[in-house]
Scaffold this motif. Structure first.
Motif, PDB file in Angstrom:
ATOM      1  N   LEU A 204       0.868  -1.182   0.000  1.00 44.29           N
ATOM      2  CA  LEU A 204       0.000   0.000   0.000  1.00 44.29           C
ATOM      3  C   LEU A 204       0.901   1.227   0.000  1.00 44.29           C
ATOM      4  O   LEU A 204       1.690   1.414   0.919  1.00 44.29           O
ATOM      5  CB  LEU A 204      -0.848   0.027   1.260  1.00 44.29           C
ATOM      6  CG  LEU A 204      -2.044  -0.911   1.350  1.00 44.29           C
ATOM      7  CD1 LEU A 204      -2.063  -1.590   2.696  1.00 44.29           C
ATOM      8  CD2 LEU A 204      -3.315  -0.102   1.171  1.00 44.29           C
ATOM      9  N   VAL A 205       0.747   2.043  -1.016  1.00 41.21           N
ATOM     10  CA  VAL A 205       1.634   3.195  -1.152  1.00 41.21           C
ATOM     11  C   VAL A 205       0.851   4.497  -0.957  1.00 41.21           C
ATOM     12  O   VAL A 205      -0.259   4.642  -1.470  1.00 41.21           O
ATOM     13  CB  VAL A 205       2.303   3.217  -2.546  1.00 41.21           C
ATOM     14  CG1 VAL A 205       3.339   4.326  -2.622  1.00 41.21           C
ATOM     15  CG2 VAL A 205       2.947   1.867  -2.858  1.00 41.21           C
ATOM     16  N   TYR A 206       1.445   5.414  -0.194  1.00 42.23           N
ATOM     17  CA  TYR A 206       0.904   6.767  -0.143  1.00 42.23           C
ATOM     18  C   TYR A 206       2.073   7.740  -0.237  1.00 42.23           C
ATOM     19  O   TYR A 206       3.238   7.345  -0.141  1.00 42.23           O
ATOM     20  CB  TYR A 206       0.065   6.987   1.134  1.00 42.23           C
ATOM     21  CG  TYR A 206       0.871   7.209   2.381  1.00 42.23           C
ATOM     22  CD1 TYR A 206       1.397   6.146   3.094  1.00 42.23           C
ATOM     23  CD2 TYR A 206       1.132   8.508   2.841  1.00 42.23           C
ATOM     24  CE1 TYR A 206       2.161   6.356   4.228  1.00 42.23           C
ATOM     25  CE2 TYR A 206       1.875   8.726   3.977  1.00 42.23           C
ATOM     26  CZ  TYR A 206       2.402   7.644   4.673  1.00 42.23           C
ATOM     27  OH  TYR A 206       3.157   7.856   5.782  1.00 42.23           O
ATOM     28  N   ASP A 207       1.742   9.009  -0.438  1.00 44.60           N
ATOM     29  CA  ASP A 207       2.747  10.060  -0.579  1.00 44.60           C
ATOM     30  C   ASP A 207       2.796  10.825   0.740  1.00 44.60           C
ATOM     31  O   ASP A 207       1.793  11.397   1.162  1.00 44.60           O
ATOM     32  CB  ASP A 207       2.323  10.969  -1.753  1.00 44.60           C
ATOM     33  CG  ASP A 207       3.244  12.162  -1.941  1.00 44.60           C
ATOM     34  OD1 ASP A 207       4.158  12.355  -1.122  1.00 44.60           O
ATOM     35  OD2 ASP A 207       3.023  12.912  -2.918  1.00 44.60           O
ATOM     36  N   VAL A 208       3.946  10.828   1.382  1.00 47.16           N
ATOM     37  CA  VAL A 208       4.048  11.477   2.701  1.00 47.16           C
ATOM     38  C   VAL A 208       3.802  12.983   2.609  1.00 47.16           C
ATOM     39  O   VAL A 208       3.558  13.643   3.624  1.00 47.16           O
ATOM     40  CB  VAL A 208       5.424  11.209   3.371  1.00 47.16           C
ATOM     41  CG1 VAL A 208       5.635   9.732   3.617  1.00 47.16           C
ATOM     42  CG2 VAL A 208       6.557  11.810   2.562  1.00 47.16           C
ATOM     43  N   ASN A 209       3.848  13.529   1.413  1.00 46.66           N
ATOM     44  CA  ASN A 209       3.621  14.961   1.218  1.00 46.66           C
ATOM     45  C   ASN A 209       2.195  15.274   0.779  1.00 46.66           C
ATOM     46  O   ASN A 209       1.876  16.418   0.472  1.00 46.66           O
ATOM     47  CB  ASN A 209       4.600  15.490   0.152  1.00 46.66           C
ATOM     48  CG  ASN A 209       6.022  15.047   0.424  1.00 46.66           C
ATOM     49  OD1 ASN A 209       6.661  15.542   1.337  1.00 46.66           O
ATOM     50  ND2 ASN A 209       6.502  14.080  -0.349  1.00 46.66           N
ATOM     51  N   GLU A 210       1.375  14.253   0.717  1.00 46.53           N
ATOM     52  CA  GLU A 210       0.006  14.411   0.229  1.00 46.53           C
ATOM     53  C   GLU A 210      -0.929  13.702   1.199  1.00 46.53           C
ATOM     54  O   GLU A 210      -1.154  12.500   1.103  1.00 46.53           O
ATOM     55  CB  GLU A 210      -0.099  13.795  -1.173  1.00 46.53           C
ATOM     56  CG  GLU A 210      -1.353  14.127  -1.924  1.00 46.53           C
ATOM     57  CD  GLU A 210      -1.462  15.589  -2.293  1.00 46.53           C
ATOM     58  OE1 GLU A 210      -2.497  16.193  -1.965  1.00 46.53           O
ATOM     59  OE2 GLU A 210      -0.490  16.140  -2.874  1.00 46.53           O
ATOM     60  N   ARG A 211      -1.457  14.464   2.117  1.00 41.89           N
ATOM     61  CA  ARG A 211      -2.203  13.839   3.205  1.00 41.89           C
ATOM     62  C   ARG A 211      -3.408  13.034   2.719  1.00 41.89           C
ATOM     63  O   ARG A 211      -3.764  12.009   3.287  1.00 41.89           O
ATOM     64  CB  ARG A 211      -2.665  14.898   4.212  1.00 41.89           C
ATOM     65  CG  ARG A 211      -3.324  14.244   5.413  1.00 41.89           C
ATOM     66  CD  ARG A 211      -3.350  15.058   6.656  1.00 41.89           C
ATOM     67  NE  ARG A 211      -3.771  14.159   7.740  1.00 41.89           N
ATOM     68  CZ  ARG A 211      -2.948  13.508   8.509  1.00 41.89           C
ATOM     69  NH1 ARG A 211      -1.651  13.646   8.353  1.00 41.89           N
ATOM     70  NH2 ARG A 211      -3.392  12.698   9.438  1.00 41.89           N
ATOM     71  N   GLU A 212      -4.025  13.513   1.667  1.00 47.89           N
ATOM     72  CA  GLU A 212      -5.200  12.825   1.159  1.00 47.89           C
ATOM     73  C   GLU A 212      -4.888  11.376   0.757  1.00 47.89           C
ATOM     74  O   GLU A 212      -5.711  10.477   0.929  1.00 47.89           O
ATOM     75  CB  GLU A 212      -5.766  13.586  -0.051  1.00 47.89           C
ATOM     76  CG  GLU A 212      -7.242  13.362  -0.247  1.00 47.89           C
ATOM     77  CD  GLU A 212      -7.807  14.243  -1.341  1.00 47.89           C
ATOM     78  OE1 GLU A 212      -7.144  14.400  -2.379  1.00 47.89           O
ATOM     79  OE2 GLU A 212      -8.915  14.764  -1.152  1.00 47.89           O
TER      80      GLU A 212
END
Lengths: 225, 64
Positions: A129-137
Protein backbone atom coordinates in the motif's frame (compact mmCIF):
# COMPACT_ATOMS: atom_id res chain seq x y z
CA UNK A 1 18.90 -25.86 -19.20
CA UNK A 2 20.62 -22.89 -17.82
CA UNK A 3 21.57 -22.19 -14.31
CA UNK A 4 20.74 -18.97 -12.58
CA UNK A 5 23.64 -16.61 -12.45
CA UNK A 6 23.70 -15.62 -8.83
CA UNK A 7 25.84 -12.82 -7.67
CA UNK A 8 27.52 -12.97 -4.36
CA UNK A 9 26.81 -10.10 -2.09
CA UNK A 10 24.04 -9.04 0.21
CA UNK A 11 21.22 -11.20 1.41
CA UNK A 12 19.01 -10.00 -1.40
CA UNK A 13 20.62 -10.69 -4.74
CA UNK A 14 19.10 -9.74 -8.03
CA UNK A 15 19.53 -11.70 -11.18
CA UNK A 16 17.00 -10.60 -13.68
CA UNK A 17 15.30 -7.67 -15.16
CA UNK A 18 11.78 -7.34 -16.37
CA UNK A 19 9.37 -8.50 -18.98
CA UNK A 20 6.15 -6.82 -20.00
CA UNK A 21 3.02 -8.78 -19.36
CA UNK A 22 1.97 -9.14 -22.93
CA UNK A 23 5.02 -11.02 -24.09
CA UNK A 24 5.85 -14.52 -23.09
CA UNK A 25 9.33 -14.84 -21.72
CA UNK A 26 11.81 -16.14 -24.21
CA UNK A 27 15.00 -17.41 -22.76
CA UNK A 28 16.34 -20.12 -24.95
CA UNK A 29 19.96 -19.48 -25.67
CA UNK A 30 20.03 -16.24 -23.77
CA UNK A 31 22.82 -15.39 -21.46
CA UNK A 32 21.28 -15.24 -17.99
CA UNK A 33 23.28 -12.21 -17.02
CA UNK A 34 22.62 -10.33 -20.21
CA UNK A 35 20.35 -7.35 -19.95
CA UNK A 36 18.14 -6.82 -22.91
CA UNK A 37 16.74 -3.44 -23.85
CA UNK A 38 13.32 -2.45 -22.62
CA UNK A 39 11.72 -2.76 -26.01
CA UNK A 40 12.76 -6.35 -26.20
CA UNK A 41 11.17 -8.70 -23.80
CA UNK A 42 13.75 -11.20 -22.76
CA UNK A 43 14.42 -12.24 -19.25
CA UNK A 44 17.08 -14.64 -18.13
CA UNK A 45 16.37 -18.29 -17.85
CA UNK A 46 16.77 -19.74 -14.45
CA UNK A 47 15.46 -21.86 -11.72
CA UNK A 48 13.47 -20.52 -8.86
CA UNK A 49 11.84 -21.89 -5.76
CA UNK A 50 8.70 -19.78 -5.66
CA UNK A 51 6.60 -17.39 -7.67
CA UNK A 52 5.01 -14.62 -5.65
CA UNK A 53 2.43 -12.19 -6.89
CA UNK A 54 2.79 -8.76 -5.35
CA UNK A 55 0.51 -5.78 -5.94
CA UNK A 56 1.18 -2.08 -5.64
CA UNK A 57 -1.93 -0.13 -4.73
CA UNK A 58 -2.65 3.42 -3.64
CA UNK A 59 -3.85 6.76 -4.94
CA UNK A 60 -2.86 8.08 -8.36
CA UNK A 61 0.43 9.93 -8.34
CA UNK A 62 1.88 8.56 -5.12
CA UNK A 63 4.71 6.87 -7.01
CA UNK A 64 3.71 3.25 -7.44
CA UNK A 65 5.10 3.04 -10.96
CA UNK A 66 8.26 4.85 -9.91
CA UNK A 67 8.80 2.42 -7.07
CA UNK A 68 8.40 -0.46 -9.48
CA UNK A 69 10.71 1.09 -12.06
CA UNK A 70 13.34 1.77 -9.44
CA UNK A 71 13.15 -1.76 -8.11
CA UNK A 72 13.17 -3.58 -11.45
CA UNK A 73 15.26 -1.26 -13.61
CA UNK A 74 17.01 0.94 -11.07
CA UNK A 75 15.87 3.96 -12.99
CA UNK A 76 13.69 6.97 -12.32
CA UNK A 77 11.61 9.26 -14.48
CA UNK A 78 10.69 12.72 -13.26
CA UNK A 79 7.63 12.88 -15.50
CA UNK A 80 6.08 9.46 -15.28
CA UNK A 81 2.90 9.00 -17.30
CA UNK A 82 -0.19 7.80 -15.49
CA UNK A 83 -0.59 4.07 -15.50
CA UNK A 84 -3.46 2.86 -17.65
CA UNK A 85 -5.05 -0.29 -16.34
CA UNK A 86 -2.29 -2.50 -15.03
CA UNK A 87 1.43 -2.62 -15.62
CA UNK A 88 3.35 -5.72 -14.77
CA UNK A 89 6.99 -6.59 -14.26
CA UNK A 90 8.96 -9.60 -13.24
CA UNK A 91 12.06 -9.71 -11.11
CA UNK A 92 13.84 -12.66 -9.65
CA UNK A 93 15.42 -12.18 -6.27
CA UNK A 94 17.30 -14.42 -3.91
CA UNK A 95 16.62 -14.07 -0.24
CA UNK A 96 17.61 -16.40 2.55
CA UNK A 97 18.79 -19.03 0.08
CA UNK A 98 15.47 -19.08 -1.76
CA UNK A 99 15.13 -17.85 -5.29
CA UNK A 100 11.85 -16.07 -5.74
CA UNK A 101 10.33 -14.89 -8.96
CA UNK A 102 8.32 -11.79 -8.17
CA UNK A 103 5.50 -10.82 -10.47
CA UNK A 104 4.76 -7.26 -9.49
CA UNK A 105 1.50 -5.70 -10.59
CA UNK A 106 1.38 -1.96 -10.76
CA UNK A 107 -2.22 -0.91 -10.70
CA UNK A 108 -3.63 2.37 -11.91
CA UNK A 109 -4.62 4.55 -8.99
CA UNK A 110 -7.13 6.55 -10.97
CA UNK A 111 -10.76 5.80 -10.37
CA UNK A 112 -11.60 5.47 -14.05
CA UNK A 113 -9.26 2.52 -14.36
CA UNK A 114 -10.68 0.62 -11.41
CA UNK A 115 -12.78 -1.84 -13.38
CA UNK A 116 -10.15 -4.55 -13.52
CA UNK A 117 -9.66 -4.70 -9.81
CA UNK A 118 -10.96 -8.12 -8.93
CA UNK A 119 -8.75 -9.85 -11.46
CA UNK A 120 -5.53 -8.39 -10.27
CA UNK A 121 -6.24 -8.96 -6.60
CA UNK A 122 -6.84 -12.63 -7.26
CA UNK A 123 -4.27 -14.98 -5.80
CA UNK A 124 -1.89 -12.31 -4.59
CA UNK A 125 0.70 -13.12 -1.95
CA UNK A 126 1.70 -9.63 -0.99
CA UNK A 127 0.29 -6.13 -1.25
CA UNK A 128 2.24 -2.92 -0.96
CA UNK A 129 0.00 0.00 0.00
CA UNK A 130 1.63 3.20 -1.15
CA UNK A 131 0.90 6.77 -0.14
CA UNK A 132 2.75 10.06 -0.58
CA UNK A 133 4.05 11.48 2.70
CA UNK A 134 3.62 14.96 1.22
CA UNK A 135 0.01 14.41 0.23
CA UNK A 136 -2.20 13.84 3.21
CA UNK A 137 -5.20 12.82 1.16
CA UNK A 138 -3.33 9.81 -0.16
CA UNK A 139 -2.88 8.75 3.48
CA UNK A 140 -6.53 9.26 4.40
CA UNK A 141 -7.55 7.18 1.42
CA UNK A 142 -5.63 4.16 2.70
CA UNK A 143 -8.72 3.02 4.54
CA UNK A 144 -10.60 2.78 1.25
CA UNK A 145 -7.77 0.88 -0.33
CA UNK A 146 -7.80 -1.58 2.54
CA UNK A 147 -11.52 -2.08 2.17
CA UNK A 148 -11.18 -2.69 -1.54
CA UNK A 149 -8.42 -5.15 -0.78
CA UNK A 150 -10.60 -7.09 1.61
CA UNK A 151 -13.48 -7.00 -0.83
CA UNK A 152 -11.66 -8.38 -3.83
CA UNK A 153 -8.86 -10.53 -2.51
CA UNK A 154 -9.65 -14.21 -2.70
CA UNK A 155 -7.43 -15.33 0.12
CA UNK A 156 -7.07 -14.31 3.75
CA UNK A 157 -3.39 -15.02 3.67
CA UNK A 158 -1.37 -12.31 2.15
CA UNK A 159 1.31 -9.99 3.39
CA UNK A 160 0.71 -6.27 3.60
CA UNK A 161 3.27 -3.52 3.72
CA UNK A 162 2.61 0.19 4.10
CA UNK A 163 4.99 2.42 2.16
CA UNK A 164 5.28 6.18 2.53
CA UNK A 165 6.92 7.40 -0.66
CA UNK A 166 8.53 10.65 -1.84
CA UNK A 167 10.43 11.36 1.37
CA UNK A 168 12.93 13.30 -0.74
CA UNK A 169 10.38 16.07 -1.39
CA UNK A 170 10.54 17.47 2.16
CA UNK A 171 7.00 18.80 2.28
CA UNK A 172 5.75 16.21 4.70
CA UNK A 173 2.09 16.16 5.66
CA UNK A 174 2.04 12.81 7.45
CA UNK A 175 4.35 12.04 10.34
CA UNK A 176 6.22 8.79 10.70
CA UNK A 177 4.42 8.22 13.99
CA UNK A 178 0.99 8.54 12.43
CA UNK A 179 1.85 6.09 9.69
CA UNK A 180 3.42 3.59 12.07
CA UNK A 181 0.41 3.76 14.36
CA UNK A 182 -1.95 3.23 11.47
CA UNK A 183 0.05 0.27 10.18
CA UNK A 184 0.18 -1.28 13.64
CA UNK A 185 -3.53 -0.89 14.19
CA UNK A 186 -4.44 -2.34 10.82
CA UNK A 187 -2.54 -5.41 11.86
CA UNK A 188 -4.37 -5.54 15.19
CA UNK A 189 -7.73 -5.07 13.56
CA UNK A 190 -7.03 -7.89 11.17
CA UNK A 191 -5.96 -10.08 14.03
CA UNK A 192 -9.25 -9.40 15.78
CA UNK A 193 -11.09 -10.21 12.58
CA UNK A 194 -9.19 -13.43 12.13
CA UNK A 195 -9.87 -14.56 15.68
CA UNK A 196 -13.58 -13.93 15.63
CA UNK A 197 -14.35 -14.62 12.01
CA UNK A 198 -12.55 -14.25 8.79
CA UNK A 199 -15.61 -12.85 7.12
CA UNK A 200 -15.61 -9.57 5.37
CA UNK A 201 -18.57 -8.42 7.43
CA UNK A 202 -16.67 -8.85 10.66
CA UNK A 203 -13.67 -7.10 9.24
CA UNK A 204 -15.76 -4.18 8.18
CA UNK A 205 -17.46 -3.92 11.55
CA UNK A 206 -14.09 -3.79 13.20
CA UNK A 207 -12.89 -1.19 10.78
CA UNK A 208 -15.97 0.87 11.58
CA UNK A 209 -15.35 0.55 15.31
CA UNK A 210 -11.69 -0.19 15.86
CA UNK A 211 -10.28 -0.96 19.31
CA UNK A 212 -10.28 2.19 21.38
CA UNK A 213 -6.51 2.42 21.63
CA UNK A 214 -6.39 2.41 17.87
CA UNK A 215 -9.18 4.91 17.37
CA UNK A 216 -6.77 7.72 16.74
CA UNK A 217 -4.76 5.66 14.33
CA UNK A 218 -7.14 5.80 11.43
CA UNK A 219 -5.99 8.24 8.81
CA UNK A 220 -7.59 11.60 9.36
CA UNK A 221 -7.93 14.49 7.02
CA UNK A 222 -7.11 17.11 9.59
CA UNK A 223 -3.92 15.75 11.05
CA UNK A 224 -0.54 17.32 11.46
CA UNK A 225 0.87 19.17 8.58
CA UNK B 1 1.50 -4.37 8.96
CA UNK B 2 5.01 -3.05 8.60
CA UNK B 3 5.74 0.52 7.60
CA UNK B 4 8.65 1.65 5.45
CA UNK B 5 9.42 5.07 4.01
CA UNK B 6 10.85 5.28 0.54
CA UNK B 7 12.03 7.54 -2.20
CA UNK B 8 11.96 6.08 -5.67
CA UNK B 9 14.00 9.09 -6.72
CA UNK B 10 16.89 8.52 -4.31
CA UNK B 11 16.44 4.72 -4.01
CA UNK B 12 15.95 4.99 -0.28
CA UNK B 13 13.95 2.13 1.16
CA UNK B 14 12.95 0.58 -2.17
CA UNK B 15 14.94 -2.61 -1.83
CA UNK B 16 14.01 -2.93 1.81
CA UNK B 17 10.32 -2.66 0.99
CA UNK B 18 10.34 -5.55 -1.45
CA UNK B 19 12.75 -7.51 0.69
CA UNK B 20 10.37 -7.15 3.60
CA UNK B 21 7.42 -8.40 1.57
CA UNK B 22 9.32 -11.40 0.21
CA UNK B 23 10.65 -12.32 3.63
CA UNK B 24 7.21 -12.05 5.20
CA UNK B 25 5.74 -14.29 2.51
CA UNK B 26 8.54 -16.81 2.96
CA UNK B 27 7.82 -16.74 6.69
CA UNK B 28 4.14 -17.55 6.14
CA UNK B 29 3.57 -21.30 5.79
CA UNK B 30 0.04 -20.77 4.49
CA UNK B 31 1.32 -18.62 1.66
CA UNK B 32 4.11 -20.97 0.73
CA UNK B 33 1.58 -23.77 0.63
CA UNK B 34 -0.58 -21.72 -1.71
CA UNK B 35 2.37 -21.22 -3.99
CA UNK B 36 3.02 -24.90 -4.38
CA UNK B 37 -0.54 -26.06 -4.05
CA UNK B 38 -2.23 -25.55 -7.36
CA UNK B 39 -2.77 -23.52 -10.47
CA UNK B 40 -4.98 -20.97 -8.73
CA UNK B 41 -1.90 -19.38 -7.19
CA UNK B 42 -1.03 -17.77 -10.45
CA UNK B 43 -4.24 -15.88 -10.85
CA UNK B 44 -4.25 -14.32 -14.26
CA UNK B 45 -0.64 -15.12 -14.91
CA UNK B 46 -0.90 -18.60 -16.28
CA UNK B 47 0.30 -17.61 -19.68
CA UNK B 48 3.56 -16.46 -18.22
CA UNK B 49 4.10 -18.93 -15.50
CA UNK B 50 5.87 -22.25 -15.56
CA UNK B 51 4.19 -25.44 -14.40
CA UNK B 52 3.62 -25.65 -10.69
CA UNK B 53 5.80 -28.65 -10.14
CA UNK B 54 8.72 -26.72 -11.52
CA UNK B 55 7.92 -23.74 -9.36
CA UNK B 56 8.00 -25.84 -6.25
CA UNK B 57 10.91 -28.08 -7.03
CA UNK B 58 13.32 -25.36 -7.97
CA UNK B 59 14.15 -26.86 -11.34
CA UNK B 60 14.11 -24.88 -14.53
CA UNK B 61 10.86 -23.04 -14.83
CA UNK B 62 9.90 -24.56 -18.13
CA UNK B 63 11.90 -22.19 -20.28
CA UNK B 64 15.05 -24.19 -20.79
Amino acid sequence: MQAVARRAGGPFDYDSNWAPSHVRQVTSGANPSRRIGRVMSYTPAGSFDYIFKVLLIGDAGVGKSSILLRFTDDSFEEQMASTIGVDFRVKTVTLGGKTVKLTIWDTAGQERFRTLTSSYYRGCHGVILVYDVNERESFTHLQQWLEELELYSTTQHFVKLLVGNKIDVKDRQVTVEEAETFARCVLQTQHHAAVTSASLLTFRLLIAAPPSHCGSARPRAGGKR
Amino acid sequence: MMYIETSAKTREGIRQAFEEVVQKILDSPALIQDVTGGPSQLGGLRGLAPPDEDASSGSCGGYC
